[in-house]
Design an enzyme around this catalytic site. Structure first.
Site, PDB file in Angstrom:
ATOM      1  N   LYS A 150     -13.423  -3.886   1.850  1.00  0.00           N
ATOM      2  CA  LYS A 150     -14.257  -2.694   1.676  1.00  0.00           C
ATOM      3  C   LYS A 150     -15.743  -2.959   1.893  1.00  0.00           C
ATOM      4  O   LYS A 150     -16.462  -2.116   2.427  1.00  0.00           O
ATOM      5  CB  LYS A 150     -14.043  -2.108   0.281  1.00  0.00           C
ATOM      6  CG  LYS A 150     -12.710  -1.394   0.108  1.00  0.00           C
ATOM      7  CD  LYS A 150     -12.598  -0.876  -1.324  1.00  0.00           C
ATOM      8  CE  LYS A 150     -11.470   0.103  -1.474  1.00  0.00           C
ATOM      9  NZ  LYS A 150     -11.416   0.676  -2.833  1.00  0.00           N
ATOM     10  N   SER A 182       0.818  -1.220   0.000  1.00  0.00           N
ATOM     11  CA  SER A 182       0.000   0.000   0.000  1.00  0.00           C
ATOM     12  C   SER A 182       0.852   1.270   0.000  1.00  0.00           C
ATOM     13  O   SER A 182       1.793   1.399   0.780  1.00  0.00           O
ATOM     14  CB  SER A 182      -0.919   0.010   1.224  1.00  0.00           C
ATOM     15  OG  SER A 182      -1.574   1.262   1.295  1.00  0.00           O
ATOM     16  N   ALA A 232     -16.084  -5.230 -13.381  1.00  0.00           N
ATOM     17  CA  ALA A 232     -17.254  -5.040 -12.512  1.00  0.00           C
ATOM     18  C   ALA A 232     -16.933  -5.516 -11.097  1.00  0.00           C
ATOM     19  O   ALA A 232     -17.810  -5.964 -10.367  1.00  0.00           O
ATOM     20  CB  ALA A 232     -18.466  -5.785 -13.078  1.00  0.00           C
ATOM     21  N   GLY A 233     -15.670  -5.406 -10.709  1.00  0.00           N
ATOM     22  CA  GLY A 233     -15.267  -5.772  -9.358  1.00  0.00           C
ATOM     23  C   GLY A 233     -15.452  -4.614  -8.398  1.00  0.00           C
ATOM     24  O   GLY A 233     -16.202  -3.665  -8.690  1.00  0.00           O
ATOM     25  N   ASN A 239     -14.188   2.973   1.935  1.00  0.00           N
ATOM     26  CA  ASN A 239     -12.716   2.999   1.950  1.00  0.00           C
ATOM     27  C   ASN A 239     -12.156   3.946   3.009  1.00  0.00           C
ATOM     28  O   ASN A 239     -10.947   4.022   3.180  1.00  0.00           O
ATOM     29  CB  ASN A 239     -12.133   3.336   0.567  1.00  0.00           C
ATOM     30  CG  ASN A 239     -12.212   4.820   0.249  1.00  0.00           C
ATOM     31  OD1 ASN A 239     -13.043   5.542   0.794  1.00  0.00           O
ATOM     32  ND2 ASN A 239     -11.357   5.290  -0.640  1.00  0.00           N
ATOM     33  N   THR A 283      -8.878  -1.260   2.306  1.00  0.00           N
ATOM     34  CA  THR A 283      -8.688  -1.684   0.928  1.00  0.00           C
ATOM     35  C   THR A 283      -9.001  -3.165   0.789  1.00  0.00           C
ATOM     36  O   THR A 283      -9.536  -3.795   1.709  1.00  0.00           O
ATOM     37  CB  THR A 283      -7.269  -1.275   0.445  1.00  0.00           C
ATOM     38  OG1 THR A 283      -7.177  -1.521  -0.952  1.00  0.00           O
ATOM     39  CG2 THR A 283      -6.174  -2.032   1.172  1.00  0.00           C
ATOM     40  N   SER A 287      -0.557   4.147   0.693  1.00  0.00           N
ATOM     41  CA  SER A 287      -1.288   5.118   1.514  1.00  0.00           C
ATOM     42  C   SER A 287      -0.434   5.740   2.627  1.00  0.00           C
ATOM     43  O   SER A 287      -0.524   6.952   2.852  1.00  0.00           O
ATOM     44  CB  SER A 287      -2.543   4.473   2.106  1.00  0.00           C
ATOM     45  OG  SER A 287      -3.455   4.198   1.071  1.00  0.00           O
ATOM     46  N   ASP A 332     -13.267   6.871  -3.493  1.00  0.00           N
ATOM     47  CA  ASP A 332     -12.643   6.449  -4.757  1.00  0.00           C
ATOM     48  C   ASP A 332     -13.229   7.181  -5.968  1.00  0.00           C
ATOM     49  O   ASP A 332     -12.494   7.650  -6.842  1.00  0.00           O
ATOM     50  CB  ASP A 332     -12.823   4.942  -4.970  1.00  0.00           C
ATOM     51  CG  ASP A 332     -11.929   4.115  -4.066  1.00  0.00           C
ATOM     52  OD1 ASP A 332     -10.812   4.561  -3.767  1.00  0.00           O
ATOM     53  OD2 ASP A 332     -12.364   3.019  -3.668  1.00  0.00           O
ATOM     54  N   ALA A 390     -13.551  -2.128  -7.557  1.00  0.00           N
ATOM     55  CA  ALA A 390     -13.134  -0.792  -8.012  1.00  0.00           C
ATOM     56  C   ALA A 390     -14.198  -0.177  -8.918  1.00  0.00           C
ATOM     57  O   ALA A 390     -14.537   1.008  -8.786  1.00  0.00           O
ATOM     58  CB  ALA A 390     -11.798  -0.893  -8.737  1.00  0.00           C
ATOM     59  N   ALA A 446       3.705  -0.161 -13.292  1.00  0.00           N
ATOM     60  CA  ALA A 446       3.864  -1.269 -14.239  1.00  0.00           C
ATOM     61  C   ALA A 446       2.531  -1.944 -14.559  1.00  0.00           C
ATOM     62  O   ALA A 446       2.325  -2.424 -15.682  1.00  0.00           O
ATOM     63  CB  ALA A 446       4.841  -2.289 -13.667  1.00  0.00           C
TER      64      ALA A 446
END
Ligand code: NDP
Length: 290
Positions: free
Chosen positions: A79, A28, A142-143, A100, A75, A30, A116, A145, A234
């Site tokens: 979530k 992470s 469609a996950g 989140n 995360t 964050s 998000d 995120a 990447a």
């Protein structure tokens, strides 16, 4: 990269305790981002990573609160579970069913927010200065995120969203959740090539982590299509290379979104929004170096 950011206020004053929960969590960014924000605004805070499996999350959150935890990010894969553990949900979190950002309330319970989607929209409209209004959009994936950003994109004025997902049932479930059939529809992967060109293609799949891009025909884009990968570094290379090969001029990875969603969480906790440009520049240098 330090796990804990400290701006010690001195004289024994308390330091706000913050964290990011996830599993795995070692990757992470964050803590780095919030350390930069705290430094910029001279706000005393500690921010650490807490690795918690879904089975251990509820207990870990109680322990964090007992140790003075004031706020946390959440995360993968926690979530959805976070949304079940809070007493109060913000609008975005309620609509998406995921959280989140956790904020400790004065009565000791938690409020859950979702930043998000706001982060993605802020990155595109404010930092990149591109207009989302009226764009015909393809959402690939469609996950969690995709689920987290769809509502904010519709609010931002995207004209129509077509969702495609490798597992089509998940695309249907996501469209149904928002309940706006005139603005959101789904399509089978095999029908994509016949669906025309889109003004905005958003990659919300995790294919990039395996070094690949979702298998998409070039006919989906035109030279001015906005192509955005929620992955960064990447993991965004393969999809952005596809967009370049397709002749798209406007190609972006999700590092800006990552910083903007963090800035929104920081604002919820501290009441002030940091300047994100220098932090994004520093993050990009960090990503390059790692
Ligand atoms: P999930 O595991 O919930 O969903 C993964 C999605 O990717 C599913 O739709 C899955 O399809 C699809 N997928 C995986 N591999 C392929 C493939 N080879 N071809 C086509 N589709 C594929 O992950 P999240 O939704 O939480 O995250 C998605 C990505 O977004 C991650 O890489 C994550 O790092 C990034 N992200 C970035 C953020 C930022 O701030 N920039 C914030 C949040 C996430 P299926 O349903 O068929 O399995």
């Amino acid at each position: 990269m330090d796990d804990i950011a400290l701006n010690d206020p001195g004289a024994g004053k308390p330091i706000g305790q913050y964290a990011v929960f996830g599993h795995p969590i070692a990757h992470s960014r964050s803590p780095y981002i919030h350390a930069q924000f705290a430094k910029q605004l001279s706000i005393p805070m500690a921010y650490r990573r807490i690795d918690a499996t879904p089975e251990a999350f509820a207990t870990a959150l109680v322990a964090f609160a007992a140790a003075g935890g004031a706020g946390a990010n959440v995360t993968l894969p926690l979530k959805g579970q976070a949304a079940q553990l809070v007493a109060v949900l913000g609008r975005e979190a309620e609509r998406a069913g995921v959280v989140n950002t956790l904020t400790r309330l004065p009565d000791g319970t938690w409020r859950g927010d979702l930043t998000d989607g706001l982060g993605l929209v802020a990155d595109i409209t404010e930092r990149l200065r591109l207009d989302l209004r009226g764009r015909r959009m393809l959402l690939v994936g469609a996950g969690g995120a995709a689920q987290a950003v769809l509502g904010a994109l519709v609010d931002a004025g995207v004209d129509h969203v077509v969702i495609v997902n490798r597992t089509p049932e998940r695309a249907d479930a996501l469209a149904d959740r928002l309940g706006e059939p005139s603005r959101i529809s789904t399509i089978y992967w095999q029908d994509l090539a016949e669906s025309g060109a889109y003004d905005f293609v958003l990659n919300a799949t995790s294919a990039g982590h395996a070094g690949s891009a979702p298998d998409l025909p070039f006919a989906l884009v035109h030279p001015r299509t906005l192509v955005y990968d929620m992955n960064y570094g990447a993991a965004a290379s393969a999809f952005l290379a596809w967009a370049q090969a397709a002749g798209c001029k406007f190609r972006y990875d999700g590092a800006g979104m990552l910083v903007e969603q963090a800035a929104e969480a920081f604002r919820i906790w501290h009441g002030v929004r940091p300047d994100t440009d220098p932090v994004l520049a520093a993050l990009r240098a960090e990503i390059e170096a790692s």
